[in-house]
Design a protein around this motif. Structure first.
Motif, PDB file in Angstrom:
ATOM      1  N   UNK A  46       0.650  -1.217  -0.192  1.00  0.00           N
ATOM      2  CA  UNK A  46      -0.275   0.314   0.589  1.00  0.00           C
ATOM      3  C   UNK A  46       1.167   1.766  -0.148  1.00  0.00           C
ATOM      4  N   UNK A  47       0.894   2.230  -0.819  1.00  0.00           N
ATOM      5  CA  UNK A  47       1.142   3.753  -0.687  1.00  0.00           C
ATOM      6  C   UNK A  47       0.006   4.512  -0.304  1.00  0.00           C
ATOM      7  N   UNK A  67       9.180  -2.026   9.762  1.00  0.00           N
ATOM      8  CA  UNK A  67       7.707  -2.876   9.466  1.00  0.00           C
ATOM      9  C   UNK A  67       7.705  -4.099   9.131  1.00  0.00           C
ATOM     10  N   UNK A  68       7.179  -5.312   9.441  1.00  0.00           N
ATOM     11  CA  UNK A  68       8.161  -6.732   9.162  1.00  0.00           C
ATOM     12  C   UNK A  68       6.659  -7.562   8.325  1.00  0.00           C
ATOM     13  N   UNK A  69       6.019  -6.437   7.695  1.00  0.00           N
ATOM     14  CA  UNK A  69       4.543  -6.857   7.872  1.00  0.00           C
ATOM     15  C   UNK A  69       4.193  -5.962   6.646  1.00  0.00           C
ATOM     16  N   UNK A  70       4.939  -5.582   6.014  1.00  0.00           N
ATOM     17  CA  UNK A  70       5.064  -4.210   4.846  1.00  0.00           C
ATOM     18  C   UNK A  70       3.914  -4.612   3.603  1.00  0.00           C
ATOM     19  N   UNK A  71       4.279  -5.908   2.792  1.00  0.00           N
ATOM     20  CA  UNK A  71       3.576  -6.554   1.457  1.00  0.00           C
ATOM     21  C   UNK A  71       2.389  -7.787   2.487  1.00  0.00           C
ATOM     22  N   UNK A  72       1.704  -7.554   0.900  1.00  0.00           N
ATOM     23  CA  UNK A  72       0.335  -8.604   1.434  1.00  0.00           C
ATOM     24  C   UNK A  72       0.454  -9.474   0.120  1.00  0.00           C
ATOM     25  N   UNK A  73       0.505 -10.850   0.537  1.00  0.00           N
ATOM     26  CA  UNK A  73       1.160 -11.472  -0.708  1.00  0.00           C
ATOM     27  C   UNK A  73      -0.636 -11.406  -0.974  1.00  0.00           C
ATOM     28  N   UNK A  74      -0.798 -11.654  -2.406  1.00  0.00           N
ATOM     29  CA  UNK A  74      -1.939 -12.217  -3.708  1.00  0.00           C
ATOM     30  C   UNK A  74      -2.102 -13.472  -4.275  1.00  0.00           C
ATOM     31  N   UNK A  75      -0.580 -13.980  -4.351  1.00  0.00           N
ATOM     32  CA  UNK A  75      -0.643 -14.937  -5.678  1.00  0.00           C
ATOM     33  C   UNK A  75       0.731 -15.754  -5.114  1.00  0.00           C
ATOM     34  N   UNK A  76       0.569 -17.210  -4.832  1.00  0.00           N
ATOM     35  CA  UNK A  76       1.386 -17.481  -4.243  1.00  0.00           C
ATOM     36  C   UNK A  76       1.354 -18.851  -4.419  1.00  0.00           C
ATOM     37  N   UNK A 129       4.113   7.618  -1.006  1.00  0.00           N
ATOM     38  CA  UNK A 129       5.257   6.855  -0.184  1.00  0.00           C
ATOM     39  C   UNK A 129       4.748   5.206   0.370  1.00  0.00           C
ATOM     40  N   UNK A 130       5.664   4.145   0.942  1.00  0.00           N
ATOM     41  CA  UNK A 130       4.696   3.135   1.710  1.00  0.00           C
ATOM     42  C   UNK A 130       4.248   3.816   2.869  1.00  0.00           C
ATOM     43  N   UNK A 131       2.607   3.740   3.262  1.00  0.00           N
ATOM     44  CA  UNK A 131       2.263   3.598   4.532  1.00  0.00           C
ATOM     45  C   UNK A 131       2.631   2.877   5.351  1.00  0.00           C
ATOM     46  N   UNK A 132       3.761   1.681   5.158  1.00  0.00           N
ATOM     47  CA  UNK A 132       3.928   1.077   6.593  1.00  0.00           C
ATOM     48  C   UNK A 132       5.530   1.504   6.839  1.00  0.00           C
ATOM     49  N   UNK A 133       5.881   1.902   8.131  1.00  0.00           N
ATOM     50  CA  UNK A 133       6.911   2.553   8.308  1.00  0.00           C
ATOM     51  C   UNK A 133       8.240   1.594   8.227  1.00  0.00           C
ATOM     52  N   UNK A 134       9.585   2.345   8.625  1.00  0.00           N
ATOM     53  CA  UNK A 134      10.670   1.610   7.685  1.00  0.00           C
ATOM     54  C   UNK A 134      10.870   0.341   8.705  1.00  0.00           C
TER      55      UNK A 134
END
Length: 471
Positions: A362-363, A374-383, A367-372
Motif C-alpha cells: 500500500x502507498x 515494519x515486518x509485514x509491509x507487503x501482502x501476498x496476493x498470489x503464491x 510513499x509506502x504506508x508502512x513504517x520503515x
C-alpha cells in the motif's frame, strides 16, 4: 424495397454472428504443477506456457505484449481478450533475434522506440506498434557495463520526464569490493537523457556519464516511477551466505530492500546505500544486535572504520525491508499510486524456501504506508500452495506489466509462462489454504460476460428481423 430490407437484416445477422464468434474466448490452460493460490478478491489465469526464459515484459500502445526471452531476443504477443482473466494468446512471433538480450526492456512514451539491454549495453530500435515490428539498424545508447556476477541491466523509461532512461547495474559476485569505489560503476543506478542522442551520437559511458541515482546497491533489478510524485523506487536483492562476527546468519539475513531515490527532476547525485559494507536487518536474532530493529543497517564485522553506527549514520537505509532471499525482481504501480506490486522470484539457497509470490504494498502520497521497521509491509496476493517443489516445479515470477483495465500480467521464467491477475473486489487479504488457486469460474469456460453480450446481440438481431418482416 422488401428485398433491400431483407438484405440489410441478413447483413446485420451476419455481423452479429461474426461478433459473437470472435468474442468467444477459450481460457482453460492449466499449469503442469500444483496451481498457485490466489488471495480472496483476486482471480488469475495461465495464458501461455511455451516461452523460453521470459523476463522483462511491457505493453505497446496497441495493447500487445513485448517479452524478453533470456538469451533469445524479444517476442510480440497478441491476445484474445474475453474480459477479466479470460485471455489466451492469438499470435506469438519474433520481433528481435538477439541472444545477448537477457532482461531489460522499455518503450518510449510515444511507443515508437523500443529499448533493450545486454550485460554490457543498452540498445534502441525504431518500433511500429501497428505492425509490432522494428525497422532500421539498432543504436547503442549506453555501454561500459560489462562485469561478471549479476548481468541483467534493468531499464525504465520515465513517464514524468520523457526521454529519461533509468538503467540499473548490479554487482560482480556476492560481495563485490569494487562496488565501494564509484569509478568502477558497479552496483549503481543511473539516468540518461536519451532524447539528446542523435543517430550519429556516441553512446553514453555508464561509469562516467548520466546522473547517479544511487550506489552501494547490490542488485536492484526492479525499478519503477511512482506515478503521482515521480519518485523512483527500486527493489534490491541482498547478499547470500552471510556471517556476522563469525556466526552464520544466512537463513534470515540480510533482508531484501525497497529503496527510494528521489525524483528525476533533481540534480544532486544519489548517495551510498551501503553495499558491500552495510546490510538491512530482517531478523534481529543476530550476535550483538543491541537496539537494531527491522530495517536497521548492520555491518558484518565491527571495527573502527565500518561498524553498525557507521552504517546507520553514513549510509542510506531502505524505505522497507523484506524477508531474506525472496529475490524481488520487478515493481509496478497502480496509476493512482495507491499500490505497488512486486514479483518475488524466490530463494535458491534458503533451507526453508521463501518468496515465489506476487505481493502488494500500500502507498499513499508517494510513499509506502508502512513504517520503515515494519515486518509485514507487503501482502501476498498470489503464491504457490507450498514451496517444496521450488524452484523448478512451481511458478517463479519475474516481469510485471499493468494493462489499461488494471490487470497484472507477469512472466514466470522457470516454467516459461505468461499469467494474468485481476481484482474481483477491493479486499486483498493474504491467500487462504482453502482457495483453489485456479482461475475464477468465468475463466474456466467461455467468459460469462461475453456470453451475456452475445445473447443480447442475438436478441437485438431477432428484433430487427421482426421489424423487417413487419415493414
Amino acid at each position: 424495397m422488401q428485398s433491400i430490407i431483407n438484405r440489410q437484416v441478413f447483413l446485420i445477422l451476419t455481423a452479429l454472428l461474426k461478433l459473437g464468434t470472435s468474442q468467444s474466448v477459450s481460457c482453460t490452460l492449466r499449469p503442469a504443477y500444483p496451481a498457485p493460490v490466489l488471495s480472496n478478491g483476486w482471480s488469475g489465469q495461465l495464458i501461455y506456457d511455451d516461452l523460453d526464459g521470459p523476463r522483462g515484459i511491457v505493453f505497446d500502445t496497441s495493447g500487445n505484449l513485448l517479452v524478453v526471452e533470456q538469451g533469445e531476443g524479444i517476442v510480440h504477443i497478441s491476445l484474445n481478450d474475453g474480459g477479466t482473466t479470460c485471455l489466451n494468446v492469438a499470435n506469438k512471433r519474433d520481433v528481435i533475434d538477439n541472444d545477448s538480450l537477457n532482461h531489460g526492456i522499455a518503450l518510449s512514451v510515444d511507443g515508437r522506440t523500443l529499448y533493450a539491454s545486454s550485460s554490457d549495453a543498452v540498445y534502441s530500435w525504431a518500433y511500429d506498434p501497428a505492425t509490432g515490428t522494428v525497422s532500421g539498424a539498432n543504436q547503442t545508447l549506453v555501454t561500459g557495463m560489462q562485469n561478471g556476477g549479476h548481468t541483467t541491466r534493468t531499464l525504465m523509461m520515465s513517464q514524468k520526464y520523457p526521454g529519461m532512461l533509468v538503467v540499473s547495474r548490479g554487482s560482480d559476485g556476492n560481495i563485490d569490493i569494487a562496488a565501494t569505489t564509484l569509478e568502477y560503476g558497479h552496483s549503481q543506478i543511473r539516468a540518461f537523457n536519451v532524447s539528446n542522442l542523435t543517430s550519429t551520437s556516441p553512446p553514453y559511458d555508464f561509469t562516467t556519464q548520466g546522473r547517479r541515482l544511487g550506489w552501494g546497491l547490490r542488485n536492484s533489478v526492479g525499478i519503477a516511477e511512482e506515478p503521482t510524485s515521480g519518485g523512483i523506487y527500486s527493489v534490491e536483492n541482498s547478499a547470500d551466505n552471510m556471517r556476522r562476527n563469525g556466526v552464520e546468519i544466512r537463513e534470515n539475513n540480510p533482508g531484501e530492500e525497497l529503496n527510494f531515490h528521489g525524483s528525476l527532476n533533481e540534480t544532486a547525485e544519489g548517495d551510498n546505500y551501503g553495499y558491500p559494507n552495510c546490510f538491512a536487518l530482517w531478523n534481529p536474532e543476530i550476535p550483538d544486535v543491541g537496539t537494531l530493529t527491522v530495517g536497521s543497517q548492520f555491518a558484518l564485522e565491527q571495527n573502527s572504520t565500518v561498524n553498525d553506527a557507521f552504517c546507520n549514520e553514513e549510509r542510506v537505509a531502505p524505505r522497507l525491508t523484506f524477508q531474506a532471499h525472496t529475490a524481488p525482481l520487478d515493481i509496478v504501480f497502480q496509476p493512482n499510486g495507491s499500490e505497488a506490486y512486486v514479483s518475488f522470484h524466490g530463494s535458491w539457497n534458503r533451507d526453508d524456501p521463501s518468496g515465489y509470490t506476487i505481493s502488494s504494498i500500500p502507498f499513499s502520497k508517494g510513499s509506502p504506508t508502512a513504517p520503515a521497521n515494519s515486518s509485514n509491509s507487503s501482502r501476498v496476493i498470489m503464491a504457490n500452495p507450498e514451496n517444496s517443489r521450488c524452484p523448478n516445479a512451481c511458478f517463479r515470477p519475474v516481469g510485471l506489466a499493468l494493462d489499461g483495465a488494471g490487470r497484472i500480467f507477469f512472466t514466470s521464467d522457470s516454467t516459461g509462462e505468461l499469467w494474468v491477475m485481476a481484482k474481483t473486489s477491493g479486499d486483498t487479504p493474504t491467500p487462504s489454504t482453502t482457495t483453489s488457486g485456479t482461475a475464477s469460474p468465468s475463466a474456466t469456460r467461455e467468459n460469462k460476460g461475453v456470453r451475456a453480450v452475445s445473447i443480447g446481440l442475438w436478441m437485438y438481431g431477432l428484433i430487427m428481423v421482426g421489424l423487417a418482416l413487419v415493414l
